[in-house]
Motif scaffolding. Structure first.
Motif, PDB file in Angstrom:
ATOM      1  N   VAL A   1      -1.638  -2.149   8.876  1.00  0.00           N
ATOM      2  CA  VAL A   1      -0.408  -1.635   8.283  1.00  0.00           C
ATOM      3  C   VAL A   1       0.777  -1.686   9.256  1.00  0.00           C
ATOM      4  O   VAL A   1       1.895  -1.959   8.871  1.00  0.00           O
ATOM      5  N   ILE A   2       0.521  -1.414  10.525  1.00  0.00           N
ATOM      6  CA  ILE A   2       1.631  -1.447  11.487  1.00  0.00           C
ATOM      7  C   ILE A   2       1.295  -2.385  12.634  1.00  0.00           C
ATOM      8  O   ILE A   2       0.229  -2.297  13.239  1.00  0.00           O
ATOM      9  N   HIS A   3       2.201  -3.278  12.931  1.00  0.00           N
ATOM     10  CA  HIS A   3       1.993  -4.223  14.023  1.00  0.00           C
ATOM     11  C   HIS A   3       2.084  -3.480  15.360  1.00  0.00           C
ATOM     12  O   HIS A   3       2.999  -2.674  15.570  1.00  0.00           O
TER      13      HIS A   3
ATOM     14  N   MET B   1       0.230   4.235  17.491  1.00  0.00           N
ATOM     15  CA  MET B   1       0.083   3.210  18.527  1.00  0.00           C
ATOM     16  C   MET B   1      -1.389   2.891  18.740  1.00  0.00           C
ATOM     17  O   MET B   1      -1.788   1.740  18.829  1.00  0.00           O
ATOM     18  N   GLU B   2      -2.214   3.927  18.801  1.00  0.00           N
ATOM     19  CA  GLU B   2      -3.652   3.719  18.986  1.00  0.00           C
ATOM     20  C   GLU B   2      -4.239   2.961  17.789  1.00  0.00           C
ATOM     21  O   GLU B   2      -4.984   2.007  17.961  1.00  0.00           O
ATOM     22  N   LEU B   3      -3.879   3.377  16.584  1.00  0.00           N
ATOM     23  CA  LEU B   3      -4.411   2.712  15.393  1.00  0.00           C
ATOM     24  C   LEU B   3      -3.944   1.255  15.340  1.00  0.00           C
ATOM     25  O   LEU B   3      -4.717   0.350  15.028  1.00  0.00           O
TER      26      LEU B   3
ATOM     27  N   VAL C   1       0.874  -1.182   0.000  1.00  0.00           N
ATOM     28  CA  VAL C   1       0.000   0.000   0.000  1.00  0.00           C
ATOM     29  C   VAL C   1       0.910   1.230   0.000  1.00  0.00           C
ATOM     30  O   VAL C   1       2.080   1.135   0.355  1.00  0.00           O
ATOM     31  N   PRO C   2       0.368   2.405  -0.396  1.00  0.00           N
ATOM     32  CA  PRO C   2       1.221   3.580  -0.521  1.00  0.00           C
ATOM     33  C   PRO C   2       1.732   4.146   0.801  1.00  0.00           C
ATOM     34  O   PRO C   2       2.603   5.018   0.821  1.00  0.00           O
ATOM     35  N   GLY C   3       1.202   3.661   1.926  1.00  0.00           N
ATOM     36  CA  GLY C   3       1.587   4.181   3.234  1.00  0.00           C
ATOM     37  C   GLY C   3       0.445   3.863   4.180  1.00  0.00           C
ATOM     38  O   GLY C   3      -0.336   2.942   3.909  1.00  0.00           O
ATOM     39  N   VAL C   4       0.323   4.631   5.262  1.00  0.00           N
ATOM     40  CA  VAL C   4      -0.814   4.418   6.157  1.00  0.00           C
ATOM     41  C   VAL C   4      -1.992   5.229   5.621  1.00  0.00           C
ATOM     42  O   VAL C   4      -1.883   6.439   5.417  1.00  0.00           O
ATOM     43  N   LEU C   5      -3.088   4.553   5.356  1.00  0.00           N
ATOM     44  CA  LEU C   5      -4.299   5.222   4.881  1.00  0.00           C
ATOM     45  C   LEU C   5      -5.248   5.395   6.061  1.00  0.00           C
ATOM     46  O   LEU C   5      -5.105   4.725   7.088  1.00  0.00           O
TER      47      LEU C   5
END
Ligand code: ASP
Ligand code: MG
Length: 417
Positions: free
Chosen positions: A259-261, A250-252, A224-228
């Motif tokens: 996208v982020i672990h 961190m919240e997301l 993906v292009p980044g965090v959407l």
């Protein structure tokens, strides 16, 4: 020194591996620690192999499929693939050995010995390919870098040992080459058994190594292009978030942004190491940078967890749900490694939403049915909205039954069906 992480999708076939090499080539003036996941769907396949084994079913076909997939990629990449194919087959023999181990071994232990092989295979192929392309690199066994406890399948990092081991081993590797290739997702115990850090744990590996080596930055290369602000699978009109704070990330991540672990952020935030999320399809694009910079604002963001089961527990004696019940319920959840993605209680009910996992659901029922009435609602969806407003809530609940609604000042969690 920088840390790169390439996930399963970025190394799913021979062409993807070539693409990874082209990206690494762009950074040939940097020292790189490259953390790689298992190729494509390998981890899922190894998981199904473990499940088959413990159900007393045949495992040969899955093993053969893994041999073939990895062999095919190697045959596509190398003119003479015989050495790499031998290496693949020898590595897969370790799965057979693990399957031959005496019955009665702990399932979590066996899972880690077997499922970790996916990363062994991918890094061996990629290291050999980079070498063949003139990109000198050192293949390093992550079990010599990352020391964990023996909480198999969700091992905890022993930071002091990891710091010492990784700086020593990586230091040596950089004396020989500017690229270090290692496996994401896995670590080792003091007794030299393999552990895993939880599914999708390779981002975490990248963060651990960056933290210990005090890297300049970490880049996670994604499809993906980044965090959407939402997953395009579920939403139209998503927008790229070019910059965000570690706090929002961190919240997301906690709420399940794929996208982020979730564990990835803390080691980077603590050491003030920026995290880039960039596209391996379009490596010229900027992507997202997550940092300690102040005053960063993000748009309302949506996280969807599909295939949820809403579980409602009611004490059979109709006693109020109290701290003692929470302690009991959460200790069972922790034992069976079931995660409550969102929880709420009232006087007589404790309700939570969890991923639909048949084995764990059965285990939960077995452990709690003596004391609780257990009600399950399947096929639900958990939607978390960070920075929600009336409009985003209305959009999420339109035409749906709301089974659970839990809000804080900044986030709303809705279990809908
Ligand atoms: N291969 C592991 C998984 O699929 C770890 C990772 O990809 O991050 O969960
Ligand atoms: Mg992956």
């Amino acid at each position: 020194m920088r840390v790169f992480k390439f996930g399963g999708a970025s190394v799913r076939d021979a062409e993807s591996v070539r693409n990874v090499a082209r990206i690494i080539e762009r950074f040939k003036n940097d020292q790189l620690i490259v953390v790689v996941s298992a190729m494509g769907k390998t981890t899922n396949k190894l998981e199904s192999l473990v499940n088959a084994h413990f159900a007393g079913q045949a495992t040969e076909a899955i093993l053969e499929d893994l041999r073939k997939c990895h062999g095919d990629i190697a045959r596509d990449l190398f003119e003479d693939a015989s050495k790499v194919v031998d290496d693949i087959n020898n590595t897969l023999v370790e799965v057979e050995w693990a399957l031959d181990d005496p019955d009665g071994l702990d399932r979590h232990f066996q899972y880690d010995q077997i499922v970790s092989i996916g990363e062994m295979l991918s890094t061996k192929i990629i290291s050999a390919y980079l070498t063949s392309e003139g990109l000198a690199n050192e293949w390093v066994d992550a079990r010599d870098l990352i020391r964990t406890d023996n909480n198999y399948q969700d091992a905890k990092i022993e930071w002091d040992e990891t710091r010492t081991m990784s700086s020593e081993r990586i230091g040596k590797a950089f004396e020989k080459a500017d690229i270090v290739i290692t496996q994401g997702f896995i670590g080792g115990t003091s007794e030299n058994f393999t552990t895993t850090l939880g599914r999708e744990g390779s981002d975490f590996t990248a963060a651990i190594l960056a933290h210990c080596a005090n890297a300049k930055d970490v880049t996670i290369w994604k499809d993906v292009p980044g965090v959407l602000n939402a997953d395009p699978k579920y939403y139209d009109n998503t927008v790229l978030i070019p910059e965000m704070s570690f706090f929002d990330a961190m919240e997301l991540a906690y709420f399940g942004t794929s996208v982020i672990h979730p564990k990835t952020i803390k080691p980077l935030q603590n050491a003030n190491i920026p995290l880039y999320v960039r596209s391996f399809v379009n490596p010229d694009a900027q992507g997202t940078v997550v940092s300690n910079k102040e005053g960063l604002k993000i748009p309302p963001s949506f996280i969807v967890k599909p295939d949820q089961v809403l579980i409602s527990l009611t004490p059979k004696d109709y006693s109020f749900v109290t701290e003692a019940h929470f302690t009991e319920i959460y200790s069972v959840l922790s034992d069976i490694r079931m995660k409550a993605n969102c929880a709420q209680n009232s006087a007589l009910h404790f309700s939570f939403s969890t991923n639909n996992d048949e084995v764990k659901l059965k285990e939960l029922q077995k452990r709690l049915e003596a004391e609780y009435f257990i009600e399950l609602v399947e096929n639900a969806e958990l939607v978390t909205i960070r920075y929600y407003d009336d409009e985003t809530i209305a959009r999420t609940t339109k035409g749906k039954e709301v089974l659970l609604d839990h809000r804080t000042a900044t986030s709303a969690q809705l279990v809908v069906k």
